[in-house]
Design a protein around this motif. Structure first.
Motif, short mmCIF file in Angstrom:
data_model
loop_
_atom_site.label_atom_id
_atom_site.label_comp_id
_atom_site.label_asym_id
_atom_site.label_seq_id
_atom_site.Cartn_x
_atom_site.Cartn_y
_atom_site.Cartn_z
N THR A 186 0.83 -1.20 0.00
CA THR A 186 0.00 0.00 0.00
C THR A 186 0.87 1.25 0.00
OG1 THR A 186 -1.78 -1.14 1.19
CG2 THR A 186 -1.78 1.27 1.26
N LEU A 187 1.93 1.23 0.81
CA LEU A 187 2.85 2.37 0.87
C LEU A 187 3.47 2.65 -0.49
CD1 LEU A 187 4.29 4.29 3.01
CD2 LEU A 187 6.14 2.60 2.98
N LEU A 188 3.95 1.59 -1.16
CA LEU A 188 4.59 1.77 -2.46
C LEU A 188 3.59 2.13 -3.54
CD1 LEU A 188 7.08 -1.24 -2.36
CD2 LEU A 188 7.55 1.16 -1.85
N ARG A 189 2.42 1.50 -3.50
CA ARG A 189 1.41 1.80 -4.50
C ARG A 189 0.98 3.26 -4.43
NH1 ARG A 189 -2.06 -2.02 -3.36
NH2 ARG A 189 -3.30 -0.75 -1.94
N THR A 190 0.85 3.76 -3.21
CA THR A 190 0.36 5.13 -3.00
C THR A 190 1.41 6.17 -3.36
OG1 THR A 190 -1.07 4.34 -1.22
CG2 THR A 190 -0.63 6.71 -1.31
N HIS A 191 2.65 5.92 -2.99
CA HIS A 191 3.66 6.98 -3.10
C HIS A 191 4.71 6.76 -4.18
CE1 HIS A 191 2.17 8.79 0.61
NE2 HIS A 191 2.16 7.58 1.15
N VAL A 192 4.79 5.57 -4.74
CA VAL A 192 5.87 5.31 -5.71
C VAL A 192 5.34 4.78 -7.04
CG1 VAL A 192 7.98 4.00 -6.15
CG2 VAL A 192 7.50 4.83 -3.84
N ASP A 195 3.37 7.10 -9.68
CA ASP A 195 4.25 8.01 -10.43
C ASP A 195 5.09 7.24 -11.43
OD1 ASP A 195 3.25 10.12 -8.99
OD2 ASP A 195 4.90 10.16 -7.54
N ALA A 196 5.55 6.05 -11.04
CA ALA A 196 6.38 5.25 -11.95
C ALA A 196 5.58 4.86 -13.20
CB ALA A 196 6.88 4.00 -11.24
N MET A 197 4.33 4.52 -13.03
CA MET A 197 3.49 4.15 -14.17
C MET A 197 3.24 5.34 -15.07
SD MET A 197 0.73 1.58 -12.34
CE MET A 197 -0.14 1.28 -13.90
N GLU A 198 3.05 6.52 -14.48
CA GLU A 198 2.86 7.73 -15.29
C GLU A 198 4.10 8.04 -16.12
OE1 GLU A 198 1.69 11.01 -12.93
OE2 GLU A 198 -0.28 10.18 -12.41
N ARG A 199 5.26 7.73 -15.57
CA ARG A 199 6.50 7.98 -16.31
C ARG A 199 6.81 6.86 -17.28
NH1 ARG A 199 8.19 9.43 -10.98
NH2 ARG A 199 9.25 7.41 -10.77
N GLU A 201 7.58 3.75 -16.56
CA GLU A 201 8.62 2.86 -16.07
C GLU A 201 8.08 1.45 -15.86
OE1 GLU A 201 10.26 4.55 -12.56
OE2 GLU A 201 10.97 6.39 -13.55
N ASP A 202 8.99 0.48 -15.83
CA ASP A 202 8.63 -0.91 -15.58
C ASP A 202 8.30 -1.08 -14.10
OD1 ASP A 202 8.51 -3.65 -15.11
OD2 ASP A 202 10.11 -4.11 -16.53
N VAL A 203 7.02 -1.32 -13.81
CA VAL A 203 6.59 -1.43 -12.41
C VAL A 203 7.26 -2.61 -11.73
CG1 VAL A 203 4.61 -1.83 -10.90
CG2 VAL A 203 4.39 -0.30 -12.87
N GLY A 204 7.39 -3.72 -12.45
CA GLY A 204 8.04 -4.89 -11.87
C GLY A 204 9.47 -4.58 -11.47
N GLU A 205 10.18 -3.84 -12.31
CA GLU A 205 11.57 -3.49 -11.99
C GLU A 205 11.63 -2.55 -10.79
OE1 GLU A 205 15.39 -1.29 -14.15
OE2 GLU A 205 13.73 -2.07 -15.36
N THR A 206 10.68 -1.62 -10.72
CA THR A 206 10.64 -0.70 -9.58
C THR A 206 10.40 -1.46 -8.29
OG1 THR A 206 9.77 1.07 -11.00
CG2 THR A 206 9.50 1.33 -8.61
N MET A 207 9.46 -2.40 -8.32
CA MET A 207 9.17 -3.20 -7.13
C MET A 207 10.39 -4.03 -6.72
SD MET A 207 6.15 -2.80 -5.80
CE MET A 207 5.72 -4.33 -5.00
N GLU A 208 11.10 -4.56 -7.71
CA GLU A 208 12.28 -5.37 -7.42
C GLU A 208 13.35 -4.54 -6.72
OE1 GLU A 208 15.18 -8.25 -7.12
OE2 GLU A 208 13.00 -8.33 -7.28
N GLN A 209 13.46 -3.28 -7.09
CA GLN A 209 14.45 -2.40 -6.47
C GLN A 209 14.07 -2.07 -5.02
OE1 GLN A 209 14.52 0.91 -9.17
NE2 GLN A 209 15.85 -0.11 -10.66
#
Length: 274
Positions: A186-192, A195-199, A201-209
């Motif tokens: 929830t924290l990542l979905r709300t704050h990260v 924005d990553a999807m709007e840019r 970016e690969d959401v899976g890669e962002t989550m992995e990081q």
């Protein structure tokens, strides 16, 4: 003996199977009547058995050698069958998550599992393990989804903790960990992630990081919580706070705001704060 060209499964008539398994035809018939074997393939009046039947007979023989009764073996085999599922479903992760770190599964014969937990592999414990998703049945083998969890369970049982108690604790831990995971997602979905999807970016890669951050927080918090609990259990006094802070009082606000001992940023005994 016959061989199916489609899948190259060897097939045996009853006398051939009994000879392969080292038992008499009469014993084979008895096992079949007790429903310890799945039904054979019928071709007219001829019953064809295959390597799965042979493996089952060898499993029965091995469990009998280890002191299990036929009634107990029947219950265990029934529990195996009720837990039969797609192992890929148990171990696999769909979509972008497919590359995420996963536990190392372990394949075991039923008799090997019985040896691993001497006297503790009961139908009840087996059903609980299947329900928790720790075990799945794949052909004639049992698959445990995590080498680490299997080894921890084995060590606890060796230390005298009943396997039923280990599995009860595992169910409770699962509930707490699921809640923690939901907090971080929830924290990542709300704050990260938004924005990553709007840019683009690969959401899976962002989550992995970001995933290791959640793992580190949980590991640190669990370590401190275990320290607190063990001190309380042993009747030890808590460590003294930094100069100027009364015992039991909150520490000065740090990077994460006002914090008390045991929250992010607090120092473990003998260490410098993070």
């Amino acid at each position: 003996m016959a061989t199916s060209e489609a899948d190259e499964v060897r097939e045996y008539r009853m006398a051939e199977l009994a000879e392969k398994a080292g038992i008499t035809v009469r014993t084979l018939r008895f096992y079949r009547e007790r429903k310890l074997l799945p039904p054979p393939r019928r071709e007219g009046r001829i019953a064809w058995y295959n390597d799965h039947h042979l493996a089952r007979l060898r499993t029965i023989a091995a469990l009998l050698e280890r002191g299990h009764t036929l009634g107990g073996i029947a219950e265990l085999l029934a529990a195996f069958e009720s837990g039969r599922r797609d192992v890929g479903e148990l171990l696999g992760l769909p979509g972008a998550a497919a590359s995420w770190p996963a536990e190392t599964p372990v394949r075991l014969r039923p008799e090997a599992l019985a040896d691993y937990f001497q006297g503790e592999v009961t139908p009840e414990n087996l059903s609980t393990s299947l329900d928790l998703g720790y075990l799945a049945v794949d052909g004639d083998e049992i698959v445990h989804l995590s080498r680490r969890l299997l080894d921890v369970s084995h060590t606890l049982v060796e230390q005298g903790v009943p396997l039923a108690a280990v599995l009860g604790a595992a169910r409770e831990v699962r509930e707490h960990v699921d809640a923690i995971a939901e907090t971080f997602v929830t924290l990542l979905r709300t704050h990260v992630l938004a924005d990553a999807m709007e840019r683009g970016e690969d959401v899976g890669e962002t989550m992995e990081q970001l995933r290791p951050l959640a793992t580190s927080v949980v590991d640190a918090e669990l370590t401190m919580a275990m320290n607190r609990r063990m001190r309380a259990e042993l009747g030890e006094a808590p460590p003294r706070g930094p100069p100027g802070v009364a015992p039991g009082a909150s520490e000065p606000a740090g990077r994460y705001g006002s914090e008390s001992p045991g929250t992010y940023g607090s120092a473990a005994p003998g260490r410098t704060g993070q």
